[in-house]
Design an enzyme around this catalytic site. Structure first.
Site, PDB file in Angstrom:
ATOM      1  N   ARG A   1      42.642  36.305  37.310  1.00 14.33           N
ATOM      2  CA  ARG A   1      42.441  37.704  36.920  1.00 14.33           C
ATOM      3  C   ARG A   1      43.375  38.133  35.784  1.00 14.33           C
ATOM      4  O   ARG A   1      42.928  38.527  34.719  1.00 14.33           O
ATOM      5  CB  ARG A   1      42.658  38.612  38.141  1.00 14.33           C
ATOM      6  CG  ARG A   1      42.483  40.079  37.859  1.00 14.33           C
ATOM      7  CD  ARG A   1      42.625  40.895  39.129  1.00 14.33           C
ATOM      8  NE  ARG A   1      41.625  40.531  40.119  1.00 14.33           N
ATOM      9  CZ  ARG A   1      40.364  40.960  40.099  1.00 14.33           C
ATOM     10  NH1 ARG A   1      39.952  41.756  39.139  1.00 14.33           N
ATOM     11  NH2 ARG A   1      39.516  40.583  41.034  1.00 14.33           N
TER      12      ARG A   1
ATOM     13  N   ASP B   1      45.451  31.596  41.631  1.00 12.08           N
ATOM     14  CA  ASP B   1      46.081  32.038  40.379  1.00 12.08           C
ATOM     15  C   ASP B   1      47.565  31.678  40.288  1.00 12.08           C
ATOM     16  O   ASP B   1      48.132  31.702  39.196  1.00 12.08           O
ATOM     17  CB  ASP B   1      45.955  33.561  40.227  1.00 12.08           C
ATOM     18  CG  ASP B   1      44.513  34.034  40.183  1.00 12.08           C
ATOM     19  OD1 ASP B   1      43.634  33.190  39.955  1.00 12.08           O
ATOM     20  OD2 ASP B   1      44.273  35.235  40.377  1.00 12.08           O
TER      21      ASP B   1
END
Length: 409
Positions: free
Chosen positions: A198, A153
């Protein structure tokens, strides 16, 4: 210099295309400097540490550690264990009722004769390492913890570039280059490419950018229907940018009418609040992991986006594909190998100085590569949607930029 006697390595959390490379780089660097330094690798992350389950790094392992650079995953294994979540550790049989997992871990390190612990993981792994380091310091254990930051991420404060993220973007692009040809299989095809991330859209945006570079290098044959337009990214949705579903549906319907297909890149964290609210309204349980994070594979954002858009844009068929596991389990690419090597070398240098912290380019200190103090490490760094390359991409694909959204971690 304070030479370490015994070093331990563990990897934890989800996979990223850097773990084996980081393990191999640490083993090689210690061996280059002083092969008499003992090394062990805990099996299955913090689980192995709690259970005292480890691999010895033998002379043969040291000799062939470079082989790890060619493989994805983590050969020593990962697990999602939070040492401060006592209830979960007891439930999983990692500690006994009444035991403190941090003390069990600390005592195991002492029992194993370890004076340097290298943790390779994301924000959860390194905040767990920070908690453990603080516990060790408070209780005078005399152990040093040094983290390496992995996450696809790229969302760890204040680290400029986390290990494995570049490779994940490149691999996600390669994945979609095959999937996109499915638009030949059916008229008016909607393809949703769900990318990991996320609460951060960096990987989705970077994957779309890498994919478009592949399109830039491709040769086309429009006379027979092979056009860039049908392979193009038509929309990119990230958690940090507001989405006007009706306006986007109108725009994408025009694309569908013209090109006969629509390709959407969506972050798995985009729209999660709306999906969770919908689930709760229906009385459905929202599944969470040991760290309290929503299990995104159960929430299924890509499917939700597909369902939202399919009817509005007149899609005859919808295909939702997730590149996450394909991308995150890859071996490191050249750019990541270079970054991993420099971080691993500094981690070993810090071990000789007994300097704790997470190794990375510190955004708050001129992007200098250093051991960043554990208390400053935290997850949830948002993708900056004002980045020039992202704005250029939106402009080129004809997508209006949405407003900024504050994402929660």
């Amino acid at each position: 210099m304070n030479k370490p006697k015994k070093v331990a390595i563990l990897t934890a959390g989800g996979l990223a295309p850097c773990l084996n490379s980081a393990i191999g780089s640490l083993i090689e660097r210690y061996t280059e400097i002083d092969p008499s330094i003992e090394i062990i690798c805990y099996r299955g992350g913090y689980k192995g540490l709690l259970l005292g389950d480890s691999y010895p790094v033998t002379a043969e392992v040291r000799k062939k550690a470079g082989v790890l650079q060619r493989f994805g995953g983590s050969v020593i294994g990962n697990s999602r264990v939070k040492l401060t979540n006592v209830k979960d550790c007891v439930k999983r049989g990692l500690v006994k009722e009444g035991e403190d997992p941090q003390k069990v871990a600390a005592d195991q390190l002492v029992k194993d004769g370890v004076d340097i612990l290298h943790t390779i993981g994301g924000d959860d792994t390194n905040t767990a390492a920070a908690d453990l380091a603080a516990f060790l310091a408070r209780n005078n254990y005399g152990l040093t913890v040094i983290g390496l930051p992995k996450t696809v991420d790229n969302d760890v404060f204040p680290i400029k570039q986390s290990l494995g993220a570049w490779t994940a973007a490149e691999q996600g692009a390669r994945y979609f280059m095959n999937v996109v040809a499915e638009n030949n299989a059916n008229p008016r095809m909607l393809i949703v490419h769900e990318v990991m991330g996320r609460n951060c859209g960096w990987l989705t945006a970077a994957t779309a950018q890498e994919y478009r570079k592949l399109l830039d290098r491709a040769e086309w044959l429009p006379e027979l229907g092979l056009t860039r337009e049908s392979y193009e990214v038509h929309a990119v949705f990230v958690p940090e940018m507001a989405i006007d579903l009706e306006a986007e549906a109108k725009r994408l319907r025009e694309v569908m009418d013209k090109v006969d297909c629509v390709n959407i890149f969506v972050s798995e964290g985009a729209g999660v609040e709306a999906i969770v609210a919908e689930m709760q309204a229906k009385g459905q349980e929202v599944p969470r992991d040991a760290f309290g994070h929503i299990k995104l594979d159960a929430v299924n954002p890509g499917k939700w986006f597909g369902e939202q858009f399919a009817q509005m844009i007149g899609a005859e068929k919808t295909l939702v594909q997730k590149s996450g596991y394909f991308a995150r389990a890859s071996a490191s690419n050249v750019d990541d190998m270079r970054l991993i090597k420099s971080c691993a070398d500094l981690a070993v240098e810090c071990a000789f100085r007994r300097e704790s912290g997470v190794i990375g380019h510190d955004e708050d200190n001129g992007n200098v590569l250093r051991a960043i103090e554990f208390p400053r490490i935290k997850g949830g760094k948002p993708f900056n949607i004002d980045t020039d390359w992202f704005n250029s991409m939106l402009s080129e694909i004809g997508q209006p930029k949405g407003g900024k959204v504050e994402v929660s971690h």
